[in-house]
Design an enzyme around this catalytic site. Structure first.
Site, PDB file in Angstrom:
ATOM      1  CG  ASN A  11      -1.846   1.165   1.292  1.00 38.77           C
ATOM      2  OD1 ASN A  11      -1.778   2.071   0.458  1.00 38.77           O
ATOM      3  ND2 ASN A  11      -2.735   1.160   2.273  1.00 38.77           N
ATOM      4  NE  ARG A  15      -6.171   1.667  -0.194  1.00 35.84           N
ATOM      5  CZ  ARG A  15      -6.224   2.841   0.424  1.00 35.84           C
ATOM      6  NH1 ARG A  15      -5.137   3.372   0.904  1.00 35.84           N
ATOM      7  NH2 ARG A  15      -7.358   3.467   0.541  1.00 35.84           N
ATOM      8  CG  HIS A  37     -13.606   3.404   2.807  1.00 35.57           C
ATOM      9  ND1 HIS A  37     -14.394   4.374   3.380  1.00 35.57           N
ATOM     10  CD2 HIS A  37     -12.326   3.740   3.083  1.00 35.57           C
ATOM     11  CE1 HIS A  37     -13.624   5.282   3.968  1.00 35.57           C
ATOM     12  NE2 HIS A  37     -12.360   4.922   3.797  1.00 35.57           N
ATOM     13  NE  ARG A  66     -11.402  12.880   4.029  1.00 37.98           N
ATOM     14  CZ  ARG A  66     -11.236  11.601   3.700  1.00 37.98           C
ATOM     15  NH1 ARG A  66     -11.929  11.066   2.714  1.00 37.98           N
ATOM     16  NH2 ARG A  66     -10.386  10.839   4.374  1.00 37.98           N
ATOM     17  CD  GLU A  89     -11.953  -2.480  13.023  1.00 41.54           C
ATOM     18  OE1 GLU A  89     -10.942  -2.640  13.732  1.00 41.54           O
ATOM     19  OE2 GLU A  89     -11.917  -2.457  11.779  1.00 41.54           O
ATOM     20  CD  GLU A 148      -9.193  -0.990   4.155  1.00 36.36           C
ATOM     21  OE1 GLU A 148      -8.686  -0.609   5.230  1.00 36.36           O
ATOM     22  OE2 GLU A 148      -9.606  -0.223   3.290  1.00 36.36           O
TER      23      GLU A 148
END
Ligand code: ADP
Length: 392
Positions: free
Chosen positions: A14, A78, A167, A228, A320, A371
């Site tokens: 990634n 990724r 996502h 954001r 989580e 992921e």
């Protein structure tokens, strides 16, 4: 080197603009064998001056962990934005790499760095498949009425202005895990997934496929996030540009770095927001309430879109780890018959757990997202399905 060396690992990379994270999995049982990262690439005092040096450090670290480049079956990368060009895992050749670079106009902060990572990894590990797994790809199944904006067709065609969603790898992973827990085939599961991290998005899944998601053409849309704003009247931007002198750069800073939780209460990290809220800070209380309200509204909208919802799933840093936010969101969803059991909600969550009360009409799960694991799984499935274990 030894051509007979058995290839038995898959490496997931990634690559961001200033870091490369890696995880190595056993290609047989997908157990994790090593993980790490090189940070502050190109920064003064950083470990590596560029991505090539960073990858050389990673190769060294792998060597110390007893993992040789010749042991790799494939590398999974990724990539944030696949645009309309990539709707599934894709083996990266020169053309695909160029297309990933060309998509930088849609993801200027991510795709160039993702492409740099792929480029240096192809040089470091030349004989094996490099497979790009896209954050947008899971959402390629959205119908036009979900992905189109109500703007002229020419704007969509000429500028790629549509919803793509992000996502996707995370939403796809928790979809598979939810089906497994429910004991039903993945193509029969309907759910709403809430990925609540620094970035946050909701996804409506019907029959195991994404039919809608809250992020849009960019990751600014939808839920309230750390910095954001999520959904905002587009007229606000026109107003700020025409009446308050905001430039495009000013608007970008406002929307990417100064809004969301941080804009509402001065802190973008949810743990800090909750600390302030607990000590009676009214701005922080508002930020928490708005975060939960916006997420719950999105779940309600997706329940309407889906008709039948088997499960609501919480994942990522906030989803989580924080019972209070989960409870706050679910408290707004009584109309759907969602009820959380406070004791279960507060319990530790090693491998994901159910938090709904016995009378709840919809199952509520907390599932830690994985992921990198999902990228490794998709990479292996890709090389098995395409028979690309041996490269020409
Ligand atoms: P990213 O989107 O960068 O991958 P994560 O999924 O790691 O981020 O989520 C980061 C967010 O999760 C931060 O806002 C952090 O405050 C929040 N978080 C992590 N642990 C907790 C916790 N125990 N309670 C509340 N928020 C948490």
């Amino acid at each position: 080197m030894a051509a007979s060396t058995p290839a038995h690992h898959v490496l997931v990379l990634n690559a961001g603009s200033s870091s490369i994270k890696y995880v190595v999995f056993d290609a047989g049982d997908l157990s994790e064998r090593a993980r790490g990262q090189v940070e502050r690439i190109g920064e003064p005092g950083g470990e590596a001056g560029n991505h090539r040096q960073a990858l050389a450090l990673i190769v060294d670290e792998l060597g110390k962990a007893g993992i040789d480049g010749n042991d790799l079956v494939a590398v999974g990368h990724r990539v944030v934005h696949g645009g309309e060009a990539f709707t599934a895992p894709t083996r990266v050749n020169d053309d695909a790499l160029q297309t990933i670079r060309d998509l930088a106009s849609l993801a200027p902060l991510h795709n160039p760095a993702n492409a740099d990572g792929i480029e240096v990894a192809r040089h470091a590990f030349p004989g094996i498949p490099h497979v790009a797994v896209f954050d947008t790809a899971f959402h390629a199944t959205m119908p036009a009425h979900a992905y189109r904006y109500a703007v002229p067709e020419a704007v969509y065609r000429e500028h790629g202005v549509r919803r793509y969603g992000f996502h996707g790898t995370s939403h796809q992973y928790v979809t598979g895990e939810t089906a497994r827990r429910l004991g039903c085939p993945v193509d029969q599961v309907n759910l709403v997934s809430l990925h609540l991290g620094n970035g946050a998005s909701a996804c409506a899944v019907r029959g195991g496929r994404s039919i809608d998601t809250s992020m849009g053409m960019t990751p600014l849309a939808g839920l309230v996030m750390g910095t954001r704003p999520g959904d905002i009247d587009p007229g606000v931007l026109l107003h700020l540009a025409t009446s308050a002198g905001y430039s495009a750069d000013d608007l970008s800073a406002l929307l990417n770095r100064e809004s969301g939780l941080k804009g509402l209460c001065g802190a973008g990290d949810m743990r800090e927001v909750l600390r302030r809220s607990a000590s009676g800070d009214e701005a922080a209380e508002l930020a928490v309430r708005k975060f939960c309200y916006q997420a719950a509204k999105q779940v309600g909208a997706y329940a309407a879109a889906l008709g039948r919802v088997d499960a609501l799933v919480f994942t990522a840093g906030i989803g989580e780890n924080n019972p209070e936010i989960r409870a706050g969101i679910c408290a707004e969803l009584c109309a759907l018959g969602i009820h959380v059991d406070p004791k279960r909600n507060a319990a530790p969550q090693d491998n994901g757990f159910a938090i709904h009360a016995s009378g709840s009409k919809i199952v509520v799960y907390v599932i830690p997202t994985r992921e990198e694991f999902e990228i490794a799984r998709q990479t292996l499935t890709f090389v098995e399905d395409t028979g690309s274990f041996v490269t020409p």
